[in-house]
Scaffold this active site. Structure first.
Site, PDB file in Angstrom:
ATOM      1  N   LYS A 122       0.758  -1.094   0.064  1.00 55.35           N
ATOM      2  CA  LYS A 122      -0.210  -0.121   0.078  1.00 55.35           C
ATOM      3  C   LYS A 122       0.939   1.362   0.129  1.00 55.35           C
ATOM      4  O   LYS A 122       0.504   2.289  -0.658  1.00 55.35           O
ATOM      5  CB  LYS A 122      -1.017   0.086   1.160  1.00 55.35           C
ATOM      6  N   LYS A 204      -3.635 -10.945  -6.827  1.00 56.23           N
ATOM      7  CA  LYS A 204      -4.830 -10.969  -6.382  1.00 56.23           C
ATOM      8  C   LYS A 204      -5.867  -9.925  -7.039  1.00 56.23           C
ATOM      9  O   LYS A 204      -5.539  -9.020  -7.637  1.00 56.23           O
ATOM     10  CB  LYS A 204      -4.559 -10.531  -5.022  1.00 56.23           C
ATOM     11  N   LYS A 207     -10.130  -4.444  -5.840  1.00 52.28           N
ATOM     12  CA  LYS A 207     -11.083  -3.336  -6.355  1.00 52.28           C
ATOM     13  C   LYS A 207     -10.100  -2.091  -6.589  1.00 52.28           C
ATOM     14  O   LYS A 207     -10.476  -1.143  -7.053  1.00 52.28           O
ATOM     15  CB  LYS A 207     -12.035  -2.736  -5.352  1.00 52.28           C
TER      16      LYS A 207
HETATM   17  P1  TYM Z   1     -10.658  -5.834   2.587  1.00 48.52           P
HETATM   18  O1  TYM Z   1     -11.886  -4.963   2.832  1.00 48.52           O
HETATM   19  O2  TYM Z   1      -9.643  -5.504   1.942  1.00 48.52           O
HETATM   20  O3  TYM Z   1     -11.466  -7.199   2.151  1.00 48.52           O
HETATM   21  C1  TYM Z   1     -12.499  -7.876   2.990  1.00 48.52           C
HETATM   22  C2  TYM Z   1     -12.420  -9.285   2.839  1.00 48.52           C
HETATM   23  O4  TYM Z   1     -12.541  -9.869   1.580  1.00 48.52           O
HETATM   24  C3  TYM Z   1     -10.945 -10.709   1.506  1.00 48.52           C
HETATM   25  N1  TYM Z   1     -10.586 -10.518   0.057  1.00 48.52           N
HETATM   26  C4  TYM Z   1     -10.127 -11.607  -0.795  1.00 48.52           C
HETATM   27  N2  TYM Z   1     -10.566 -13.169  -0.542  1.00 48.52           N
HETATM   28  C5  TYM Z   1     -10.358 -13.713  -1.822  1.00 48.52           C
HETATM   29  N3  TYM Z   1      -9.614 -13.392  -2.982  1.00 48.52           N
HETATM   30  C6  TYM Z   1      -9.425 -11.826  -3.030  1.00 48.52           C
HETATM   31  N4  TYM Z   1      -8.868 -11.551  -4.197  1.00 48.52           N
HETATM   32  C7  TYM Z   1      -9.725 -11.081  -2.020  1.00 48.52           C
HETATM   33  N5  TYM Z   1      -9.816  -9.753  -1.845  1.00 48.52           N
HETATM   34  C8  TYM Z   1     -10.129  -9.545  -0.528  1.00 48.52           C
HETATM   35  C9  TYM Z   1     -10.033 -10.306   2.323  1.00 48.52           C
HETATM   36  O5  TYM Z   1      -9.074 -11.339   2.698  1.00 48.52           O
HETATM   37  C10 TYM Z   1     -11.161  -9.715   3.423  1.00 48.52           C
HETATM   38  O6  TYM Z   1     -11.263 -11.078   4.389  1.00 48.52           O
HETATM   39  N6  TYM Z   1      -8.248  -5.542   6.959  1.00 48.52           N
HETATM   40  C11 TYM Z   1      -9.320  -6.077   6.337  1.00 48.52           C
HETATM   41  C12 TYM Z   1     -10.762  -5.578   6.961  1.00 48.52           C
HETATM   42  C13 TYM Z   1     -10.604  -5.651   8.512  1.00 48.52           C
HETATM   43  C14 TYM Z   1     -10.683  -7.214   9.237  1.00 48.52           C
HETATM   44  C15 TYM Z   1     -10.589  -6.771  10.570  1.00 48.52           C
HETATM   45  C16 TYM Z   1     -10.932  -8.487   8.891  1.00 48.52           C
HETATM   46  C17 TYM Z   1     -10.304  -4.681   9.588  1.00 48.52           C
HETATM   47  N7  TYM Z   1     -10.607  -5.552  10.928  1.00 48.52           N
HETATM   48  C18 TYM Z   1     -10.752  -7.696  11.515  1.00 48.52           C
HETATM   49  C19 TYM Z   1     -11.011  -9.397   9.965  1.00 48.52           C
HETATM   50  C20 TYM Z   1     -10.927  -9.058  11.032  1.00 48.52           C
HETATM   51  C21 TYM Z   1      -9.415  -5.597   4.997  1.00 48.52           C
HETATM   52  O7  TYM Z   1      -8.803  -4.800   4.641  1.00 48.52           O
HETATM   53  O8  TYM Z   1     -10.342  -6.229   4.288  1.00 48.52           O
END
Ligand code: TYM
Length: 340
Positions: A122, A204, A207
């Site tokens: 990032k 990966k 978005k």
């Molecule tokens: P975020 O918003 O980037 O993504 C949300 C969830 O989607 C999963 N994900 C994917 N899984 C499979 N293939 C992909 N291409 C893919 N892109 C995204 C992510 O692994 C995630 O589970 N830091 C986290 C949000 C968060 C969180 C938490 C998660 C904040 N606090 C506490 C669990 C527990 C995040 O940025 O997710």
């Protein structure tokens, strides 16, 4: 058994997870996370957060962020989460998240945060805004999880490193002050934990990449068909699962399997000799079939702002009650002066 023992025996384990309201959700978010949230909701006490505090580590347009928080609540509900059974709320509405994050910052080492691959990626992508929040992002995530004495965290594989850090912080804290935090486990799906970009299948699906690389949760059937038709495959024409040598084809097989079309090998065997055109048609069918009920329910829900607002308001109250129980315990342990 007494009534209290009964209640204790029936107490379900706790799940916590979150998604950032920072843009269009993708098929990766759906398969890696959202779909599993829905599967787990009956067997656990589930808390599914809209993590707006994480979202602001990258500059957001305020009006868009405000709108996206309610839209994400609509997506959660449209995908099948019952807001009466699951806590769906905004992170910023429960101040305990930020308060515990500050405390945990003091139990986390710079060296640990420096190793985080998502921080490195990032900061490369946002070189003009490498802020301290981006650096301590995983500590806020640890606070989210630990506040609720979480047992299980359903996430995609990209969050595994953050989860391991969360466990390390919790163990370190418990080592000093006794058993304050439950040590959480990850729930990472066997198939679909990392859905890849349609254009660069070594990367990966994300978005933050250009539109044609991902399927958005709200893409209509024609858009999905077009994007999958243009997905990068390879030139040998053989349908087989081999992520290293055939990442594009393997990604489409994983998507189908994760969406319930069967075991990967069985799908590959069935499509043997049928060509990539057929593989792409079948993948399109699976994706459209999985997303269209969600999309129509979403359209209905998102029009009802008052309902969505009432869901996040009500659920934030319950979340705050639960979170404050842990926060007060932590504050006492570390020696903050008692409240009068
Ligand atoms: P975020 O918003 O980037 O993504 C949300 C969830 O989607 C999963 N994900 C994917 N899984 C499979 N293939 C992909 N291409 C893919 N892109 C995204 C992510 O692994 C995630 O589970 N830091 C986290 C949000 C968060 C969180 C938490 C998660 C904040 N606090 C506490 C669990 C527990 C995040 O940025 O997710």
């Amino acid at each position: 058994m007494s009534e209290i023992q009964n209640a204790a025996a029936e107490k379900k384990q706790v799940i916590f997870s979150g998604i950032q309201p920072s843009g269009t959700l993708t098929l990766g978010n759906y398969i890696g996370a959202l779909r599993n949230f829905v599967k787990l909701q009956n067997d656990y006490d589930c808390i599914y957060c809209i993590v707006d505090e994480h979202a602001i580590t990258v500059r957001q347009n305020p009006a868009d962020l405000r709108r996206r928080c309610l839209e994400l609540a609509a997506i959660y509900i449209a995908s099948g989460l019952d807001p009466k059974k699951n806590l769906i709320y905004c992170q910023s509405h429960v101040s305990a998240h930020a308060e515990l994050a500050w405390i945990l910052n003091c139990f986390t080492y710079m060296g640990e945060l420096n190793r985080m691959t998502q921080f490195k990626a990032k900061s490369a992508a946002h070189a003009d805004n490498i802020n301290a929040g981006l650096f301590t992002y995983p500590v806020l995530m640890a606070a989210d999880i630990l506040l609720y004495q979480t047992n299980l965290v359903p996430v995609g594989v990209d969050q595994k490193q953050h989860l391991e850090l969360c466990r390390d912080i919790a163990q370190r804290f418990n080592g000093i002050y006794g058993d304050v935090f439950t040590i959480p486990e990850g729930y990472i799906p066997k198939v679909g934990a990392k859905i890849m970009s349609l254009q660069e299948p070594e990367k990966k699906m994300s978005k933050s990449d250009p539109e044609e690389t991902y399927i958005a949760l709200l893409d209509d059937a024609d858009t999905i068909r077009r994007k999958i038709r243009r997905a990068v495959t390879d030139s040998d024409g053989e349908i087989r699962y081999d992520p290293e040598n055939k990442p594009g084809v393997s990604n489409l097989l994983s998507i189908m399997s994760a969406l319930g079309a069967g075991e990967i090998d069985a799908i590959a065997a069935e499509l043997q000799g049928k060509g990539y055109g057929e593989l792409k048609n079948r993948t399109t069918e699976c994706v459209v079939e999985a997303l269209s009920p969600l999309q129509s329910e979403y359209k209905r829900l998102v029009a009802d702002k008052a309902y969505l607002q009432s869901v996040i308001d009500e659920n934030a109250k319950t979340a705050a009650y639960l979170a404050n129980k842990t926060l007060r315990k932590v504050q006492k342990k570390i020696g903050y002066a008692p409240r009068g």
